[in-house]
Design a protein around this motif. Structure first.
Motif, mmCIF file in Angstrom:
data_model
loop_
_atom_site.group_PDB
_atom_site.id
_atom_site.type_symbol
_atom_site.label_atom_id
_atom_site.label_comp_id
_atom_site.label_asym_id
_atom_site.label_seq_id
_atom_site.Cartn_x
_atom_site.Cartn_y
_atom_site.Cartn_z
ATOM 1 N N ALA A 180 -32.975 2.268 17.717
ATOM 2 C CA ALA A 180 -32.154 3.556 17.254
ATOM 3 C C ALA A 180 -31.463 3.331 15.870
ATOM 4 C CB ALA A 180 -31.328 4.090 18.447
ATOM 5 N N LEU A 181 -30.902 2.242 15.761
ATOM 6 C CA LEU A 181 -29.876 1.981 14.568
ATOM 7 C C LEU A 181 -30.987 1.727 13.492
ATOM 8 C CD1 LEU A 181 -27.181 -0.176 16.060
ATOM 9 C CD2 LEU A 181 -27.006 2.284 15.352
ATOM 10 N N LEU A 182 -32.019 0.970 13.601
ATOM 11 C CA LEU A 182 -33.022 0.745 12.291
ATOM 12 C C LEU A 182 -33.426 2.142 11.732
ATOM 13 C CD1 LEU A 182 -34.915 -2.150 13.858
ATOM 14 C CD2 LEU A 182 -33.280 -2.208 12.072
ATOM 15 N N PRO A 183 -33.677 2.079 10.624
ATOM 16 C CA PRO A 183 -34.239 3.165 9.967
ATOM 17 C C PRO A 183 -35.662 3.582 10.508
ATOM 18 C CG PRO A 183 -33.728 1.413 8.060
ATOM 19 C CD PRO A 183 -33.600 1.260 9.506
ATOM 20 N N SER A 184 -35.583 4.948 10.716
ATOM 21 C CA SER A 184 -36.925 5.660 11.264
ATOM 22 C C SER A 184 -38.043 5.545 10.221
ATOM 23 C CB SER A 184 -36.527 7.029 11.888
ATOM 24 O OG SER A 184 -36.451 7.869 10.963
ATOM 25 N N TYR A 185 -39.331 5.909 10.873
ATOM 26 C CA TYR A 185 -40.358 5.912 9.903
ATOM 27 C C TYR A 185 -40.168 7.194 8.839
ATOM 28 C CZ TYR A 185 -45.134 6.919 8.385
ATOM 29 O OH TYR A 185 -46.377 7.111 7.750
ATOM 30 N N GLU A 186 -39.590 8.084 9.521
ATOM 31 C CA GLU A 186 -39.462 9.186 8.423
ATOM 32 C C GLU A 186 -38.688 9.163 7.304
ATOM 33 O OE1 GLU A 186 -39.238 9.470 11.747
ATOM 34 O OE2 GLU A 186 -41.060 10.701 12.185
ATOM 35 N N ILE A 187 -37.470 8.229 7.482
ATOM 36 C CA ILE A 187 -36.395 7.747 6.342
ATOM 37 C C ILE A 187 -37.142 6.988 5.586
ATOM 38 C CG2 ILE A 187 -34.405 6.800 5.972
ATOM 39 C CD1 ILE A 187 -33.281 7.691 8.814
ATOM 40 N N CYS A 188 -37.985 5.866 6.003
ATOM 41 C CA CYS A 188 -38.608 4.843 5.192
ATOM 42 C C CYS A 188 -39.706 5.630 4.317
ATOM 43 C CB CYS A 188 -39.270 3.869 6.249
ATOM 44 S SG CYS A 188 -38.397 2.963 7.105
ATOM 45 N N GLU A 189 -40.276 6.539 4.937
ATOM 46 C CA GLU A 189 -41.393 7.317 4.023
ATOM 47 C C GLU A 189 -40.533 8.197 2.992
ATOM 48 O OE1 GLU A 189 -44.903 7.874 4.012
ATOM 49 O OE2 GLU A 189 -44.784 5.862 4.994
ATOM 50 N N LYS A 190 -39.372 8.731 3.169
ATOM 51 C CA LYS A 190 -38.768 9.534 2.456
ATOM 52 C C LYS A 190 -38.225 8.783 1.278
ATOM 53 C CE LYS A 190 -34.792 12.507 2.062
ATOM 54 N NZ LYS A 190 -33.390 13.311 2.849
ATOM 55 N N VAL A 191 -37.634 7.495 1.594
ATOM 56 C CA VAL A 191 -36.864 6.803 0.526
ATOM 57 C C VAL A 191 -37.740 5.797 -0.159
ATOM 58 C CG1 VAL A 191 -35.220 4.718 0.413
ATOM 59 C CG2 VAL A 191 -34.665 6.574 1.988
ATOM 60 N N LEU A 192 -38.706 5.200 0.459
ATOM 61 C CA LEU A 192 -39.540 4.187 -0.275
ATOM 62 C C LEU A 192 -40.874 4.579 -0.869
ATOM 63 C CD1 LEU A 192 -38.584 1.147 1.850
ATOM 64 C CD2 LEU A 192 -37.553 2.003 -0.253
ATOM 65 N N LYS A 193 -41.309 5.617 -0.082
ATOM 66 C CA LYS A 193 -42.959 5.917 -0.693
ATOM 67 C C LYS A 193 -44.133 4.872 -0.307
ATOM 68 C CE LYS A 193 -41.261 9.767 -2.427
ATOM 69 N NZ LYS A 193 -39.942 10.180 -1.268
ATOM 70 N N ASP A 194 -44.148 4.077 -1.144
ATOM 71 C CA ASP A 194 -45.297 3.134 -1.065
ATOM 72 C C ASP A 194 -44.697 1.703 -0.959
ATOM 73 O OD1 ASP A 194 -47.776 1.833 -1.231
ATOM 74 O OD2 ASP A 194 -48.197 1.990 -3.225
ATOM 75 N N TYR A 195 -44.738 1.366 0.483
ATOM 76 C CA TYR A 195 -44.060 0.001 0.850
ATOM 77 C C TYR A 195 -44.706 -0.147 2.201
ATOM 78 C CZ TYR A 195 -42.455 2.724 5.013
ATOM 79 O OH TYR A 195 -42.364 3.249 6.253
ATOM 80 N N PHE A 196 -44.211 -1.498 2.905
ATOM 81 C CA PHE A 196 -44.666 -1.875 4.068
ATOM 82 C C PHE A 196 -43.187 -2.574 4.638
ATOM 83 C CE2 PHE A 196 -45.927 -5.674 1.886
ATOM 84 C CZ PHE A 196 -45.450 -6.988 2.671
ATOM 85 N N VAL A 197 -43.292 -2.566 6.057
ATOM 86 C CA VAL A 197 -42.245 -3.559 6.936
ATOM 87 C C VAL A 197 -42.802 -4.251 7.717
ATOM 88 C CG1 VAL A 197 -39.862 -3.525 8.078
ATOM 89 C CG2 VAL A 197 -40.375 -1.946 6.317
ATOM 90 N N LEU A 198 -42.808 -5.683 7.744
ATOM 91 C CA LEU A 198 -43.527 -6.535 8.795
ATOM 92 C C LEU A 198 -42.408 -7.068 9.572
ATOM 93 C CD1 LEU A 198 -45.602 -8.155 9.937
ATOM 94 C CD2 LEU A 198 -45.466 -9.908 8.096
ATOM 95 N N PHE A 199 -42.171 -6.550 10.909
ATOM 96 C CA PHE A 199 -40.920 -6.762 11.520
ATOM 97 C C PHE A 199 -41.611 -7.231 12.950
ATOM 98 C CE2 PHE A 199 -37.305 -5.212 14.291
ATOM 99 C CZ PHE A 199 -36.471 -6.255 14.058
ATOM 100 N N SER A 200 -41.102 -8.627 13.327
ATOM 101 C CA SER A 200 -41.532 -9.201 14.516
ATOM 102 C C SER A 200 -40.562 -10.075 15.152
ATOM 103 C CB SER A 200 -42.734 -9.885 14.214
ATOM 104 O OG SER A 200 -43.304 -10.769 15.478
ATOM 105 N N PRO A 201 -39.788 -9.324 15.871
ATOM 106 C CA PRO A 201 -38.754 -10.044 16.927
ATOM 107 C C PRO A 201 -39.133 -11.448 17.651
ATOM 108 C CG PRO A 201 -38.395 -7.820 17.201
ATOM 109 C CD PRO A 201 -39.493 -8.126 16.415
#
Length: 614
Positions: free
Chosen positions: A379-400
């Motif tokens: 919940a504290l991490l940036p949501s998909y909507e926020i990422c799309e709004k801020v970065l446009k063309d990007y990816f986040v590879l996140f694997s705990p």
């Protein structure tokens, strides 16, 4: 000649038996094969699985490519492997990878035959796949190259197909004039194709006529030769009749002489047979006497052996009964001891079952708490909507590595700037999760509440907050380990002016195919023996620049043939290789490469990679 035919048949039979091997048998043979033979079997497996399990074709094909790179195999072999990989990726609907493999095949074919028929087909395949993924300009370019090469080879069927495809693309794009021009070229090529077929048919008829004419002349020559041979045969027959009359007289004389000799031989044979019969009768009488003697000796020996065996059996039975009685007494004694131990074990089992139930409940409570902590962290991490709004063309590879992660990413946006953070907290799991939540909370306070946007100043204040929150002192060696490594980038949305500051974690910038590393300060966000203000590095970003922020989890992962770390050098090469792909495809490639590298090794740390196309 017979020996050559038998050799060929043996080779054909051995080849047939080898072909009958199942694909599973070939897979089982792989570990024991040398690399040259292994490459041949991998290609056979890739081909065999193409229409059954395309994913296995891709798996074996990639392994074959590795061996080809190591051994430097022939170009024909490389082209074959890339063609199989292109077909398999197409079946799996991975069109981007399929295009890449067909392009590699095309490069090899061009180097082999320059502009042969295989090159025409490869150009057509690459163009068609580009059309399917929407890359119309490159598709048209490849179709035109296909037309040029096919025209030189007089392969007008391929010219017609390529012109038809170009006309369809232009029509789909609304460029009807270009579509009409392509259609005119199609009509011309079709006419040439029809004319070529007519010429070929005429050539076939002419060839058939010439063959019939030659056959007729050959038969006339054979008839003349037979007539000549018949005349010669008649002359020889006359000579043979004269010789036959003379020889028949000689044969008659010889027959009379032979009859006299046969009568003498017959009398001698009768005397010899009488003597042989007398000898045979004497031998039979002698053999019967010998057999009676042997039978008497055998009966006496058998009676002696039977008596000995019977005495031994009686003695053995008495000893066995005695041992059996002693064993029964020992078994009864052991049975009473076992029953006593069984009762004791039953009590211990009940106690263990009770303890196991308590431990299971405690584990469930702990796991439920960790899962709830994960929900809070997500919940504290940036949501998909926020990422799309801020970065446009990007990816986040996140694997705990565990349920809760010690790595985290954080984004924020002001009127003119974008702030991007990739952080790696001390440890992973629950301890790392607590540190990540502290980090995100402090960043929200420093950037969003206080309005600080300079990257170096953000890190200075973040370090101060972490030290105060954890009550760290330089004297306490244990507390020196708690903190985080971080890469922080601010990007001006209007001017593309970029500012970077980092704690151990650097930033990678790829521009025009060249990777540049912007290094971070060699100190953490925590108490440190030599603490200095963090440095800010400034650079002018450009359109289509690629920027990567990351933690050390990816490069530290063990795997590969020799179970070593992935390392930064290999990571940099991989980023340069995938620079032309979409950001989504880059993420997929990074993940698939990691899975292939890791194989059956455990993940050793949290993994975070952020990619941005300016």
């Amino acid at each position: 000649m017979k020996r050559q035919i038998l050799t060929i048949i043996a080779l054909l039979i051995s080849g047939f038996l080898f072909a009958q091997k199942s694909l599973t048998d070939l897979e089982n043979e792989l570990p024991s094969l040398k690399e040259g033979e292994k490459l041949r079997v991998l290609i056979q497996l890739s081909d065999g699985y193409l229409n059954k399990e395309p994913k296995k074709t891709i798996e074996f094909g990639r392994e074959a490519v590795k061996i080809i790179r190591k051994l430097g195999a022939e170009n024909q072999t490389k082209a074959k492997v890339y063609n199989l990989l292109g077909q398999a990726c197409y079946v799996e609907n991975n069109l981007g990878e399929s295009v890449n493999f067909y392009k590699k095949e095309l490069e090899i074919l061009v180097s082999i035959d320059g502009g042969g028929e295989k090159t025409v087909r490869a150009l057509f395949n690459v163009a068609t796949l580009n059309r399917e993924i929407g890359n119309n300009s490159e598709a048209i370019e490849n179709y035109k190259l296909c037309i040029d090469v096919a025209t030189n080879l007089k392969k007008y069927e391929m010219v017609v197909q390529a012109c038809n495809a170009i006309s369809g693309i232009y029509e789909q794009m609304g460029k009807y004039k270009q579509a009409f021009e392509a259609y005119k070229e199609l009509v011309v090529a079709r006419d040439l194709m029809e004319n070529r077929k007519t010429i070929q048919e005429i050539s076939v008829i002419r060839s058939q006529y010439e063959s019939a004419k030659e056959e007729k002349e050959r038969k006339e020559r054979e008839l003349q030769n037979k007539e000549k041979a018949l005349n010669e045969s008649k002359n020889k027959e006359k000579v043979l009749v004269q010789d036959s009359v003379q020889k028949s007289k000689k044969i008659k004389d010889l027959n009379e002489e032979s009859t006299e000799k046969d009568s003498t031989i017959k009398q001698k044979d009768e005397r010899i047979k009488e003597e042989e019969e007398n000898v045979r009768l004497q031998r039979e009488v002698s053999d019967q006497r010998q057999q009676l003697i042997y039978l008497f000796i055998f009966i006496i020996a058998a009676m002696a052996v039977f008596s000995f065996v019977l005495i031994r059996l009686i003695t053995f039975k008495r000893r066995a009964n005695k041992r059996l009685k002693m064993q029964n007494e020992e078994i009864l004694k052991q049975k009473s001891e076992i029953e006593a131990k069984r009762d004791e074990i039953s009590l211990q089992k009940d106690e263990i079952t009770k303890q196991h139930a308590e431990i299971t409940k405690q584990n469930k409570d702990i796991r439920d708490s960790i899962h709830y902590a994960k929900r809070i962290q997500v919940a504290l991490l940036p949501s998909y909507e926020i990422c799309e709004k801020v970065l446009k063309d990007y990816f986040v590879l996140f694997s705990p590595k565990d349920i809760v992660s010690g790595d985290f990413y954080w984004f924020s946006e002001t009127e003119d700037k974008i702030i991007i953070v990739a952080a790696d907290c001390t440890g992973h799991g629950v301890p790392g999760g607590f540190m990540s939540m502290l980090g995100m909370t402090f960043l929200n306070d420093i950037v969003n509440r206080k309005g600080v946007t300079e990257p170096d100043e953000i890190l200075n204040q973040l370090r101060k907050e972490v030290i105060n929150a954890l009550q760290q002192e330089v004297k306490s060696k244990n507390e020196l380990k708690d903190g985080m490594d971080i890469a922080l980038l601010t990007l001006n949305k209007r001017t593309l002016w970029a500012e970077f500051a980092g704690a151990y974690n650097s930033l990678y910038l790829i521009r025009n195919g060249v990777l540049q590393e912007i290094e971070a300060d060699k100190m953490p966000i925590a108490i440190y023996a030599k603490m200095k203000p963090f440095n800010k590095q400034i650079f002018q970003a450009e359109k289509n620049d690629l920027i990567y922020l990351y933690s050390d989890g990816y490069v530290s992962q063990f795997g590969g043939p020799q179970k070593r770390k992935f390392m930064s050098s290999r990571f940099k090469e991989l980023l340069v290789d995938i620079r032309f792909k979409t950001m989504f495809s880059q993420k997929e490639t990074l993940w698939n490469t990691l899975i292939e590298w890791k194989n059956d090794e455990d993940q050793i740390d949290d993994i975070l990679v952020i990619g941005i196309r300016v």
